[in-house]
Design a protein around this motif. Structure first.
Motif, mmCIF file in Angstrom:
data_model
loop_
_atom_site.group_PDB
_atom_site.id
_atom_site.type_symbol
_atom_site.label_atom_id
_atom_site.label_comp_id
_atom_site.label_asym_id
_atom_site.label_seq_id
_atom_site.Cartn_x
_atom_site.Cartn_y
_atom_site.Cartn_z
ATOM 1 N N UNK A 276 -24.974 6.765 -50.602
ATOM 2 C CA UNK A 276 -26.120 6.288 -49.819
ATOM 3 C C UNK A 276 -26.442 7.186 -48.617
ATOM 4 N N UNK A 277 -25.678 8.261 -48.455
ATOM 5 C CA UNK A 277 -25.894 9.180 -47.321
ATOM 6 C C UNK A 277 -26.241 10.586 -47.801
ATOM 7 N N UNK A 278 -27.354 10.746 -48.499
ATOM 8 C CA UNK A 278 -27.661 12.065 -49.064
ATOM 9 C C UNK A 278 -28.056 13.119 -48.026
ATOM 10 N N UNK A 279 -28.518 12.711 -46.863
ATOM 11 C CA UNK A 279 -28.847 13.720 -45.852
ATOM 12 C C UNK A 279 -29.864 13.204 -44.846
ATOM 13 N N UNK A 280 -29.664 13.638 -43.599
ATOM 14 C CA UNK A 280 -30.529 13.197 -42.498
ATOM 15 C C UNK A 280 -31.729 14.099 -42.330
ATOM 16 N N UNK A 281 -32.820 13.529 -41.867
ATOM 17 C CA UNK A 281 -33.955 14.321 -41.412
ATOM 18 C C UNK A 281 -33.647 14.923 -40.053
ATOM 19 N N UNK A 282 -34.453 15.947 -39.677
ATOM 20 C CA UNK A 282 -34.182 16.703 -38.442
ATOM 21 C C UNK A 282 -34.078 15.825 -37.205
ATOM 22 N N UNK A 283 -35.045 14.932 -37.039
ATOM 23 C CA UNK A 283 -35.122 14.152 -35.804
ATOM 24 C C UNK A 283 -34.087 13.027 -35.779
ATOM 25 N N UNK A 284 -33.625 12.633 -36.974
ATOM 26 C CA UNK A 284 -32.532 11.651 -36.985
ATOM 27 C C UNK A 284 -31.264 12.275 -36.401
ATOM 28 N N UNK A 285 -31.038 13.554 -36.717
ATOM 29 C CA UNK A 285 -29.875 14.251 -36.151
ATOM 30 C C UNK A 285 -30.020 14.332 -34.635
ATOM 31 N N UNK A 286 -31.128 14.857 -34.184
ATOM 32 C CA UNK A 286 -31.416 15.001 -32.760
ATOM 33 C C UNK A 286 -32.923 14.995 -32.585
ATOM 34 N N UNK A 287 -33.428 14.271 -31.606
ATOM 35 C CA UNK A 287 -32.745 13.523 -30.547
ATOM 36 C C UNK A 287 -32.218 12.128 -30.907
ATOM 37 N N UNK A 288 -32.364 11.659 -32.154
ATOM 38 C CA UNK A 288 -31.932 10.274 -32.387
ATOM 39 C C UNK A 288 -30.440 10.058 -32.145
ATOM 40 N N UNK A 289 -29.612 10.699 -32.964
ATOM 41 C CA UNK A 289 -28.172 10.475 -32.816
ATOM 42 C C UNK A 289 -27.654 10.963 -31.469
ATOM 43 N N UNK A 290 -28.157 12.093 -31.037
ATOM 44 C CA UNK A 290 -27.655 12.669 -29.784
ATOM 45 C C UNK A 290 -27.940 11.734 -28.607
ATOM 46 N N UNK A 291 -29.107 11.108 -28.591
ATOM 47 C CA UNK A 291 -29.405 10.193 -27.486
ATOM 48 C C UNK A 291 -28.591 8.909 -27.575
ATOM 49 N N UNK A 292 -28.331 8.453 -28.804
ATOM 50 C CA UNK A 292 -27.428 7.307 -28.942
ATOM 51 C C UNK A 292 -26.102 7.626 -28.257
ATOM 52 N N UNK A 293 -25.524 8.781 -28.541
ATOM 53 C CA UNK A 293 -24.229 9.103 -27.926
ATOM 54 C C UNK A 293 -24.361 9.373 -26.436
ATOM 55 N N UNK A 294 -25.481 9.915 -26.028
ATOM 56 C CA UNK A 294 -25.672 10.235 -24.612
ATOM 57 C C UNK A 294 -25.713 8.949 -23.762
ATOM 58 N N UNK A 295 -26.294 7.894 -24.316
ATOM 59 C CA UNK A 295 -26.402 6.635 -23.575
ATOM 60 C C UNK A 295 -25.118 5.820 -23.647
ATOM 61 N N UNK A 296 -24.445 5.849 -24.790
ATOM 62 C CA UNK A 296 -23.270 5.006 -25.002
ATOM 63 C C UNK A 296 -22.186 5.245 -23.954
ATOM 64 N N UNK A 297 -21.369 4.210 -23.754
ATOM 65 C CA UNK A 297 -20.338 4.252 -22.719
ATOM 66 C C UNK A 297 -19.348 5.398 -22.918
ATOM 67 N N UNK A 298 -18.839 5.935 -21.812
ATOM 68 C CA UNK A 298 -17.862 7.017 -21.893
ATOM 69 C C UNK A 298 -16.461 6.448 -22.131
#
Ligand code: C2O
Length: 349
Positions: free
Chosen positions: A234-256
């Motif tokens: 079910x994980x054949x591959x991400x689109x460009x924007x899903x990789x970044x900024x989507x995932x990157x911003x999720x990690x940027x906001x999440x608690x340290x």
């Protein structure tokens, strides 16, 4: 040819698969839907209706922000088992990410995830659409439009400050404390906290936007790869924007300090943070913008994608079945995005 569109065995919600040491119990399954009331989505905006205009958060006036805060507060105040409540809405995301739904027989061993495939954009569009309707209904303004966090413009490149006000319904404790405003977002964040001066970070971010939006010149590069009934992965591959900024911003906001960067940094808790919804409104906007960027930038025309189905609760707590094909045009869903400057269009890296 036989359809390989995805349909889920929604009658059974399996215990979600969570990372080790989750910070909350693993009850991701939303309240039990009532199948006798299942309706097929048909609530299209009439061509003459006024469109809801989703606006950038940093341009909202106080009144608009107050309405949004009130809507979130009312969702939080609903009984925990009301499908329109904030916690139930957050569980929808967990259930659709962390393997709680499996495909229809004979593919019942395949766990579904709406990330890392061509379902990323349509699923989240529908999800924000119903969230917006529920919120509008609770504040008595059915025309209310979800604001978007305009992190692709210099003015929007920090967490909107209302989200950090302890008295606001938009507040969430589990966030990276060093990334609160006025810290500039890092759209290409990889959990490394090296400091870059603000002006430089802004220009890196614009370069990231150009790369992810403009250089994604084919449907698959932008939207992610096909996943059909019968496919094992079910994980054949991400689109460009899903990789970044989507995932990157999720990690940027999440608690340290939380084990998996909860809340925003991991799927099972991400939608418990109100900022999720304005982040995803901007993600959704990226899909709408990308289609205007020129040749080759168009939606999949593949019937297996168009006929795939998801389920949501609407503002009347009715259970609704939707198809991907019915969300590709935001105007048919009754909304558009305010036209704002796209500074990254002018900034090839
Ligand atoms: Cu379903 Cu931002 O993730």
């Amino acid at each position: 040819s036989v359809s390989k569109a995805i349909s889920l065995n929604i009658t059974h919600c399996f215990p979600a698969e969570l990372p080790s040491n989750p910070i909350t119990d693993n009850h991701c399954c939303p309240s039990k839907p009532s199948f006798s009331n299942l309706i097929d989505f048909k609530d299209f905006a009439s061509p003459n209706a006024t469109l809801r205009v989703r606006k950038p958060f940093h341009m909202l006036d106080e009144q608009y922000i107050a309405k949004f805060e009130k809507g979130i507060a009312l969702m939080k105040a609903l009984p925990q088992d009301d499908p329109r409540s904030f916690i139930q809405q957050a569980k929808v995301h967990c259930a659709y990410c962390n393997g709680a739904y499996h495909l229809e027989p004979p593919f019942q061993d395949t766990k579904f995830d709406i990330h890392v495939s061509w379902f990323f954009f349509p699923f989240h569009r529908w999800y924000m659409y119903f969230f917006e309707r529920i919120l509008g209904n609770l504040i008595g303004d059915p025309d209310f439009a979800l604001p978007f966090w305009n992190w692709d413009s210099a003015e929007g490149m920090q967490m909107p400050s209302c989200f950090t006000d302890h008295n606001s319904s938009l507040y969430n404790q589990l966030r990276h404390q060093k990334h609160l405003p006025p810290h500039v977002v890092d759209l290409n964040y990889h959990l490394d906290d090296s400091y870059v001066p603000s002006q430089q970070q802004v220009s890196y971010n614009l370069g990231t936007m150009y790369k992810q939006m403009v250089l994604a010149s084919t449907t698959e590069l932008f939207m992610g790869s096909p996943f059909r009934l019968g496919d094992n992965n079910p994980h054949p591959g991400m689109g460009s924007v899903e990789v970044a900024p989507h995932n990157t911003l999720h990690s940027w906001i999440g608690g340290a300090d939380t084990p998996h960067h909860e809340d925003m940094g991991t799927f099972y808790t991400a939608a418990r943070d109100p900022i999720f919804y304005v982040h995803h409104a901007n993600m959704d906007r990226m899909w709408a913008i990308w289609k205007t960027l020129g040749e080759g930038r168009r939606d999949y025309s593949d019937e297996d994608w168009l006929d795939s189905e998801f389920y949501f609760y609407d503002e009347n707590a009715d259970f609704v079945r939707v198809k991907v094909r019915d969300c590709v045009d935001t105007k048919k869903l009754g909304y558009v995005y305010q036209d704002v400057d796209l500074p990254w269009l002018r900034t090839p890296p």
